[in-house]
Write a protein that holds these residues in place. Structure first.
Motif, mmCIF file in Angstrom:
data_model
loop_
_atom_site.group_PDB
_atom_site.id
_atom_site.type_symbol
_atom_site.label_atom_id
_atom_site.label_comp_id
_atom_site.label_asym_id
_atom_site.label_seq_id
_atom_site.Cartn_x
_atom_site.Cartn_y
_atom_site.Cartn_z
ATOM 1 N N ALA A 178 7.205 3.309 3.186
ATOM 2 C CA ALA A 178 8.410 4.084 3.268
ATOM 3 C C ALA A 178 7.728 5.759 3.346
ATOM 4 C CB ALA A 178 9.213 4.165 2.310
ATOM 5 N N LEU A 179 8.592 6.505 4.178
ATOM 6 C CA LEU A 179 8.118 7.857 4.030
ATOM 7 C C LEU A 179 8.631 8.544 2.769
ATOM 8 C CD1 LEU A 179 9.368 9.200 7.499
ATOM 9 C CD2 LEU A 179 7.140 9.159 6.697
ATOM 10 N N TRP A 222 10.448 8.316 -4.524
ATOM 11 C CA TRP A 222 9.107 8.365 -4.531
ATOM 12 C C TRP A 222 8.488 8.521 -6.071
ATOM 13 C CZ3 TRP A 222 6.431 10.948 0.078
ATOM 14 C CH2 TRP A 222 5.150 10.229 0.454
ATOM 15 N N ASP A 234 5.767 -3.046 8.864
ATOM 16 C CA ASP A 234 5.944 -3.531 7.402
ATOM 17 C C ASP A 234 5.252 -1.986 6.848
ATOM 18 O OD1 ASP A 234 7.013 -5.620 7.009
ATOM 19 O OD2 ASP A 234 5.146 -6.815 7.470
ATOM 20 N N ASP A 248 10.470 0.532 -4.690
ATOM 21 C CA ASP A 248 11.435 0.275 -4.121
ATOM 22 C C ASP A 248 12.074 -1.209 -4.039
ATOM 23 O OD1 ASP A 248 11.755 2.738 -3.379
ATOM 24 O OD2 ASP A 248 11.956 2.439 -1.343
ATOM 25 N N GLY A 259 0.718 -1.098 0.002
ATOM 26 C CA GLY A 259 -0.165 0.085 -0.055
ATOM 27 C C GLY A 259 0.795 1.331 0.137
ATOM 28 N N ARG A 276 12.023 5.104 8.910
ATOM 29 C CA ARG A 276 11.243 4.701 7.716
ATOM 30 C C ARG A 276 9.743 5.117 7.569
ATOM 31 N NH1 ARG A 276 11.345 2.217 3.527
ATOM 32 N NH2 ARG A 276 9.724 0.941 2.682
ATOM 33 N N ILE A 301 3.204 4.061 -2.553
ATOM 34 C CA ILE A 301 2.986 4.794 -3.745
ATOM 35 C C ILE A 301 2.784 3.923 -4.777
ATOM 36 C CG2 ILE A 301 3.991 6.507 -5.501
ATOM 37 C CD1 ILE A 301 2.398 7.651 -3.342
ATOM 38 N N ALA A 302 3.807 2.813 -4.912
ATOM 39 C CA ALA A 302 3.790 2.070 -6.066
ATOM 40 C C ALA A 302 2.583 0.967 -6.071
ATOM 41 C CB ALA A 302 5.265 1.006 -6.080
ATOM 42 N N VAL A 311 1.474 -10.823 3.378
ATOM 43 C CA VAL A 311 1.607 -11.972 2.529
ATOM 44 C C VAL A 311 2.699 -12.581 3.034
ATOM 45 C CG1 VAL A 311 2.253 -12.538 -0.086
ATOM 46 C CG2 VAL A 311 0.604 -10.738 0.411
ATOM 47 N N SER A 352 -2.237 -5.126 1.772
ATOM 48 C CA SER A 352 -1.266 -4.276 2.251
ATOM 49 C C SER A 352 -0.968 -4.488 3.869
ATOM 50 C CB SER A 352 -1.379 -2.930 2.193
ATOM 51 O OG SER A 352 -0.252 -2.128 2.703
ATOM 52 N N ALA A 353 0.201 -4.861 4.405
ATOM 53 C CA ALA A 353 0.415 -4.968 5.871
ATOM 54 C C ALA A 353 0.076 -3.999 6.623
ATOM 55 C CB ALA A 353 1.716 -5.202 5.994
ATOM 56 N N SER A 354 0.220 -2.806 5.991
ATOM 57 C CA SER A 354 0.169 -1.555 6.808
ATOM 58 C C SER A 354 -1.435 -0.950 6.979
ATOM 59 C CB SER A 354 0.872 -0.171 6.631
ATOM 60 O OG SER A 354 0.553 -0.032 5.297
HETATM 61 P P1 FAD Z 1 6.832 1.342 0.235
HETATM 62 O O1 FAD Z 1 6.120 2.755 0.566
HETATM 63 O O2 FAD Z 1 7.725 1.322 1.394
HETATM 64 O O3 FAD Z 1 5.266 0.519 0.428
HETATM 65 C C1 FAD Z 1 5.508 -0.797 0.662
HETATM 66 C C2 FAD Z 1 4.283 -1.216 1.141
HETATM 67 O O4 FAD Z 1 4.320 -2.671 1.199
HETATM 68 C C3 FAD Z 1 3.654 -0.806 2.464
HETATM 69 O O5 FAD Z 1 2.298 -0.430 2.368
HETATM 70 C C4 FAD Z 1 4.089 -1.985 3.489
HETATM 71 O O6 FAD Z 1 2.952 -2.135 4.296
HETATM 72 C C5 FAD Z 1 3.704 -3.114 2.246
HETATM 73 N N1 FAD Z 1 4.076 -4.602 2.482
HETATM 74 C C6 FAD Z 1 5.491 -4.659 2.858
HETATM 75 N N2 FAD Z 1 5.474 -6.125 3.034
HETATM 76 C C7 FAD Z 1 4.533 -6.726 2.763
HETATM 77 C C8 FAD Z 1 3.790 -8.083 2.933
HETATM 78 N N3 FAD Z 1 4.670 -9.188 3.227
HETATM 79 N N4 FAD Z 1 2.624 -8.293 2.769
HETATM 80 C C9 FAD Z 1 1.903 -7.055 2.392
HETATM 81 N N5 FAD Z 1 2.131 -5.675 2.417
HETATM 82 C C10 FAD Z 1 3.590 -5.603 2.589
HETATM 83 N N6 FAD Z 1 11.912 9.456 -2.002
HETATM 84 C C11 FAD Z 1 11.889 10.754 -2.634
HETATM 85 O O7 FAD Z 1 11.619 10.498 -3.661
HETATM 86 N N7 FAD Z 1 12.247 11.960 -2.101
HETATM 87 C C12 FAD Z 1 12.672 12.107 -0.817
HETATM 88 O O8 FAD Z 1 12.730 12.989 -0.335
HETATM 89 C C13 FAD Z 1 12.402 10.715 0.111
HETATM 90 N N8 FAD Z 1 12.594 11.066 1.410
HETATM 91 C C14 FAD Z 1 12.700 9.751 2.148
HETATM 92 C C15 FAD Z 1 12.610 9.910 3.509
HETATM 93 C C16 FAD Z 1 12.617 8.719 4.222
HETATM 94 C C17 FAD Z 1 12.639 8.977 5.828
HETATM 95 C C18 FAD Z 1 12.382 7.281 3.725
HETATM 96 C C19 FAD Z 1 12.281 6.202 4.401
HETATM 97 C C20 FAD Z 1 12.141 7.284 2.279
HETATM 98 C C21 FAD Z 1 12.357 8.640 1.610
HETATM 99 N N9 FAD Z 1 12.087 8.659 0.142
HETATM 100 C C22 FAD Z 1 12.106 9.704 -0.487
HETATM 101 C C23 FAD Z 1 11.974 7.181 -0.585
HETATM 102 C C24 FAD Z 1 10.540 6.947 -1.045
HETATM 103 O O9 FAD Z 1 9.619 6.906 0.486
HETATM 104 C C25 FAD Z 1 10.452 5.594 -1.287
HETATM 105 O O10 FAD Z 1 11.083 5.340 -2.663
HETATM 106 C C26 FAD Z 1 8.916 5.256 -1.849
HETATM 107 O O11 FAD Z 1 8.124 5.346 -0.886
HETATM 108 C C27 FAD Z 1 8.846 3.766 -2.259
HETATM 109 O O12 FAD Z 1 7.514 3.316 -2.412
HETATM 110 P P2 FAD Z 1 7.196 1.778 -2.726
HETATM 111 O O13 FAD Z 1 5.532 1.800 -2.949
HETATM 112 O O14 FAD Z 1 7.907 1.087 -3.362
HETATM 113 O O15 FAD Z 1 7.366 1.167 -1.020
#
Ligand code: FAD
Length: 507
Positions: A230-231, A383, A227, A365, A14, A128, A16-17, A83, A38-40
């Motif tokens: 990410a911020l 992001w 889980d 990510d 859950g 995170r 951004i991706a 999952v 989503s876990a969160s």
């Molecule tokens: P995530 O946002 O990590 O989402 C993963 C999701 O998967 C979560 O909802 C989680 O609950 C779920 N999940 C995980 N495992 C399981 C499972 N087994 N079963 C079910 N659900 C699961 N990027 C920028 O572009 N600019 C910035 O300034 C920036 N600052 C940042 C600051 C911080 C402190 C951090 C930690 C990151 C920052 N980033 C920044 C990076 C950015 O936040 C990430 O690249 C982006 O959020 C990745 O998105 P995502 O959807 O791939 O993963």
């Protein structure tokens, strides 16, 4: 596909991706069945999306209860669960609460986990998600000195935002903010490190912005694990991150070119016979007038030793050393359901966002882009790329179902990232640090101290990358110059001349 037997799309994650993937499936997926797991309890969604240039984008990110996805997209079903495993043979995924869900097309968007040194030590924290930031905010209130390890975006923002305590910033490189900018730009920022911050409101933010929902608000249960998503950008914007020392506004010492050797408890430190170093006796980038040996008298809760032999005591260590892709589920189900991983631990994906497993895609990510990249694009776990990949993965899944061809999205033509460091707007374009160019490039620079830092990278007379710090207003022009590959040799001398409108050359 028919109404009685719709195609089943399942998306895991859950962040951004995952949310962008589900929203795109909801718009273009006809009458498919779409499930988001989503876990969160909170998901992240993009709002106020706009384009700064053809490729560079700005948006706000809002954290919302997971049910909001269902409310906004009537054809999407959401489940808050973790999952645990996957069987490609049966086309099923299994969850921690013992359920299984079948899919026709599956997209894994499980993000990354912080790479935390000394995991399990309560005085070493990785930042995170919203919860970890709140934990940090609480702990920091009592802190007199913090050691921050890492040189990426999180560390850079944190070092700048932290007030009311001493900060020792330990970086393995020789210049600050090295993940994003070169040593020259690092120097440009360095002088702002110990300046008192301008507290006047910054006006409307033109970069990505992040808003959190409060756990405990209606529809937002308290999270149970680690889980969370990410911020992202602007995560520090509305946070007060203040330590215990009222007499200190901003005091940062940069320990350059070091790696962590050990983390010691006070007893271990005493037994080691080592001597504590003072950050302020030999220092770089520091306001050294006050001296503060008053902090050196008692034992600290934790000690950290570095590869250069120096030893610092502190109240808290922040490990901001990047993320590791969350690419493995906790259980192994069948041997055929193993993802092929890249060297950085990400799930390998091809130009259609497909993994090595049949009908399984990945975005954000968690994945590593293993297609042949355009000369001006590179993957960074950001992001904006999570959004772009989530959207493109959904389109690829749909195209696959419909047996249609799909060409690579234009956003993968050029790397573009907009952010803010030390309150300066920062735009990075193309191979902004000369990545993968070897020594075969030329750099042009324009620096106005305290105002702007403009660096362009030329290869064979053509613009291939740029770092724009400050209100340069050059992003659109430079993006066009990179994309159209114009030979700039005749204009090179004037390209960065102040007061010259670069666009005039090309009219
Ligand atoms: P995530 O946002 O990590 O989402 C993963 C999701 O998967 C979560 O909802 C989680 O609950 C779920 N999940 C995980 N495992 C399981 C499972 N087994 N079963 C079910 N659900 C699961 N990027 C920028 O572009 N600019 C910035 O300034 C920036 N600052 C940042 C600051 C911080 C402190 C951090 C930690 C990151 C920052 N980033 C920044 C990076 C950015 O936040 C990430 O690249 C982006 O959020 C990745 O998105 P995502 O959807 O791939 O993963």
């Amino acid at each position: 596909m028919d109404a009685k037997n719709p195609i089943k799309y399942v998306v895991v994650g859950g962040g951004i991706a995952g949310v962008t993937c589900v929203e795109t499936l909801s718009v273009f997926g006809d009458s498919a069945s779409i499930t988001l797991l989503s876990a969160s309890p909170l998901i992240k969604t993009v709002v106020n999306y706009s384009k700064l240039t053809q490729v560079a984008e700005t948006f706000d990110v809002k954290e919302k209860p997971i049910v909001s996805v269902e409310e906004k997209n009537s054809n999407v079903h959401v489940i808050q669960t973790s999952v645990t495993s996957l069987s490609t043979k049966d086309k099923k995924i299994y969850t921690s609460d013992g359920c299984s869900i079948t899919y026709d097309k599956l997209c894994i968007c499980t993000g990354g986990k912080p790479r935390v040194i000394a995991e399990g030590n309560p005085l070493v924290i990785g930042i995170r998600d919203t919860e970890s930031v709140k934990d940090f905010q609480n702990k920091v209130r009592k802190a007199r000195r913090i050691v921050i390890i890492g040189n990426g975006g999180i560390a850079t923002e944190l070092v700048y935002e932290l007030e009311g305590c001493e900060v020792i910033w330990a970086i393995k490189d020789t210049s600050i903010a090295h993940t994003f900018v070169d040593a020259g730009a690092g120097e440009f920022f360095l002088e702002h490190l110990n300046k008192d911050k301008d507290k006047t409101p910054a006006g409307p933010s033109k970069r990505l912005k992040y808003t959190t929902a409060e756990a405990g608000e209606p529809g937002i249960p308290l999270p149970s694990g680690h889980d969370g998503g990410a911020l992202g950008p602007d995560w520090t914007r509305d946070l007060e991150i203040r330590g215990h020392l009222d007499q200190i506004s901003h005091r940062v010492h940069v320990e350059k070119g070091v790696e962590v050797d050990t983390i010691l408890s006070p007893d271990e430190f005493k037994e080691s016979g080592m001597e504590e170093s003072s950050p302020w006796s030999h220092t770089s980038g520091v306001n050294n007038t006050a001296g503060n040996d008053f902090l050196l008298t008692a034992l600290w809760p934790v000690y950290i030793t570095f590869s250069n032999g120096r030893v610092y005591g502190c109240d808290l260590v922040v490990s901001a050393t990047g993320v590791v892709p969350n690419a493995r589920f906790t259980e192994e189900r069948d041997g055929d359901s193993q993802f092929e991983l890249a060297e950085d631990g990400g799930i390998k994906i091809n130009s259609h966002m497909e993994t090595n497993l049949d009908s399984v895609y990945a975005a954000g990510d968690v994945c590593t882009a293993c297609w042949e990249h355009s000369p001006h694009w590179l993957q960074m776990r950001l992001w904006s790329q999570a959004r772009q990949m989530g959207c493109y993965a959904a389109k690829c899944m749909i195209a696959d179902v419909k047996n249609e061809d799909i060409s690579m999205d234009f956003c993968f033509e050029l790397f573009a990232h907009v952010t803010t460091f030390f309150r300066f707007k920062v735009v990075l374009l193309g191979k902004f640090n000369g990545q993968s160019l070897g020594n075969d490039y030329e750099v042009l620079l324009r620096v106005t101290k305290g105002e702007e830092y403009v660096k362009v990278i030329l290869q064979n007379g053509r613009l291939v990358g740029a770092v724009l710090i400050g209100e340069t207003d050059l992003e659109e022009t430079f993006e066009n110059l990179i994309l159209n590959g114009l030979d700039l040799t005749p204009f090179k001398e004037n390209l960065l001349e102040p007061g010259v409108d670069v666009e005039d050359f090309f009219d």
